[in-house]
Design an enzyme around this catalytic site. Structure first.
Site, PDB file in Angstrom:
ATOM      1  N   THR A 179      17.608 -23.049   4.096  1.00  0.00           N
ATOM      2  CA  THR A 179      16.921 -22.488   5.469  1.00  0.00           C
ATOM      3  C   THR A 179      16.951 -23.589   6.484  1.00  0.00           C
ATOM      4  OG1 THR A 179      15.310 -21.414   3.698  1.00  0.00           O
ATOM      5  CG2 THR A 179      14.738 -21.630   5.944  1.00  0.00           C
TER       6      THR A 179
ATOM      7  N   TYR B 284      19.038 -26.820  -8.199  1.00  0.00           N
ATOM      8  CA  TYR B 284      18.828 -25.624  -7.449  1.00  0.00           C
ATOM      9  C   TYR B 284      19.756 -24.532  -8.167  1.00  0.00           C
ATOM     10  CZ  TYR B 284      18.372 -22.498  -3.155  1.00  0.00           C
ATOM     11  OH  TYR B 284      18.183 -21.499  -2.513  1.00  0.00           O
TER      12      TYR B 284
ATOM     13  N   LYS C 235      14.802 -25.639  -9.114  1.00  0.00           N
ATOM     14  CA  LYS C 235      14.074 -24.704  -8.203  1.00  0.00           C
ATOM     15  C   LYS C 235      15.039 -23.282  -8.704  1.00  0.00           C
ATOM     16  CE  LYS C 235      14.634 -23.110  -3.614  1.00  0.00           C
ATOM     17  NZ  LYS C 235      15.153 -23.461  -2.039  1.00  0.00           N
TER      18      LYS C 235
ATOM     19  N   VAL D 116       9.021 -23.800  -3.976  1.00  0.00           N
ATOM     20  CA  VAL D 116       9.874 -23.964  -2.916  1.00  0.00           C
ATOM     21  C   VAL D 116       9.925 -22.771  -2.163  1.00  0.00           C
ATOM     22  CG1 VAL D 116      11.942 -25.210  -2.054  1.00  0.00           C
ATOM     23  CG2 VAL D 116      10.852 -25.875  -4.179  1.00  0.00           C
TER      24      VAL D 116
END
Length: 296
Positions: free
Chosen positions: A50, A138, A166, A206
């Site tokens: 992001t 992640y 994540k 998250v």
């Protein structure tokens, strides 16, 4: 017994606001970081998807860490993305992240080159060994092209510096088994699955939508862990239009547009991302209002 949340419960993967000319809007970085703190966040993740990390230089990433760290103070966790599809680069980025003052690393599965599980495991171990920072893995196979398989996660969870996962795999059943087998603290990385993942043992989020509905997500977490699942479900259902609306196209594009609609400095994107169109903004405005967000 509740699994500890090593980075707190509510984190958001923060956008990097750019000017029309493509420079980083440093005042905007400070404003958005302060906004996240004010809406109940325990931590901020910078230099992630992001944050448009693939388009920022290493020097910019370091300065983003420093600016956010100085803005939010010592009580808010600052994590920074350090993952890449080259292990040596990821190690160097992790070292630079530590030097810049981050509290932890977010390391994504190597992407594009589709390594086997043995390579994925070796990659994470090498990056984890490179610094004294705790690491959050992640797992987002929709972007990387390959998942971290459950057996690999279970083995990596034994590493003393790999302290969280994540999860943006979109497979709640698989994640359920991972939590049962090794107890690694899992953070939801897919907003629409925030509540479902809490129900199978996740410790927090998250988020991307934390930019716009951070206070609601804070309440969702607090009510869930207080045992009020009925209220948590009400919040989840209220936020469905925001979850869906934010990802009608790439998340950073519409998050920046949403921040702008809220009167905050969302800024512009860098190519290959492009700013939201008028039609996309009009739809986003409807989605945000349907989820209770006050927008212009």
């Amino acid at each position: 017994m509740t699994t500890p949340a090593p980075f707190g419960r509510l984190l958001t993967a923060m956008v990097t606001p750019f000017t029309k000319e493509g420079a980083i809007d440093w005042a905007g970085v400070e404003t958005i970081a302060a906004h996240l703190v004010a809406t109940g966040h325990d931590g901020i993740v910078v230099n992630g998807t992001t944050g448009e990390a693939p388009t920022t230089k290493s020097s910019e990433k370091e300065e983003i860490i420093r600016v956010v760290r100085n803005t939010v103070g010592s009580k808010i966790k600052v994590l920074s993305g350090a993952g890449d599809n080259e292990t040596e680069y990821s190690i160097n980025q992790a070292k630079r992240t530590e030097k810049a003052g981050a509290d932890g690393l977010l390391v994504v599965t190597p992407y594009y080159n589709k390594p086997p599980q043995a390579g994925i495991e070796a990659h994470f171990r090498a990056v984890a060994d490179a610094t004294d920072l705790p690491m959050m893995m992640y797992d987002i196979p929709g972007r990387t092209g390959v998942p971290i398989e459950p057996d690999t996660i279970v083995r990596l969870a034994e590493h003393p510096k790999i302290v969280a996962l994540k999860d943006a795999k979109g497979d709640v059943a698989s994640t359920s088994w991972v939590i049962k087998r090794c107890g690694i603290p899992v953070y939801s990385g897919d907003d629409i699955l925030n509540l479902p993942l809490l129900s199978v043992g996740a410790v927090g989020f998250v988020s991307v939508c934390g930019h716009t509905v951070g206070k609601d997500l804070r309440e969702l977490l607090d009510t869930w862990f207080a045992g009020n699942s009925v209220r948590a479900l009400e919040i989840h259902q209220k936020l469905l239009p925001v979850y869906t609306g934010t990802f009608r196209t790439q998340g950073a594009i519409l998050t920046k547009a949403a921040l702008t609609l809220m009167g905050l400095p969302g800024g512009h994107t860098r190519l290959p991302l492009v700013d939201a169109t008028d039609a996309q903004i009009a739809q986003l405005r409807e989605d945000l209002r349907a989820g209770g967000v006050a927008v212009n």
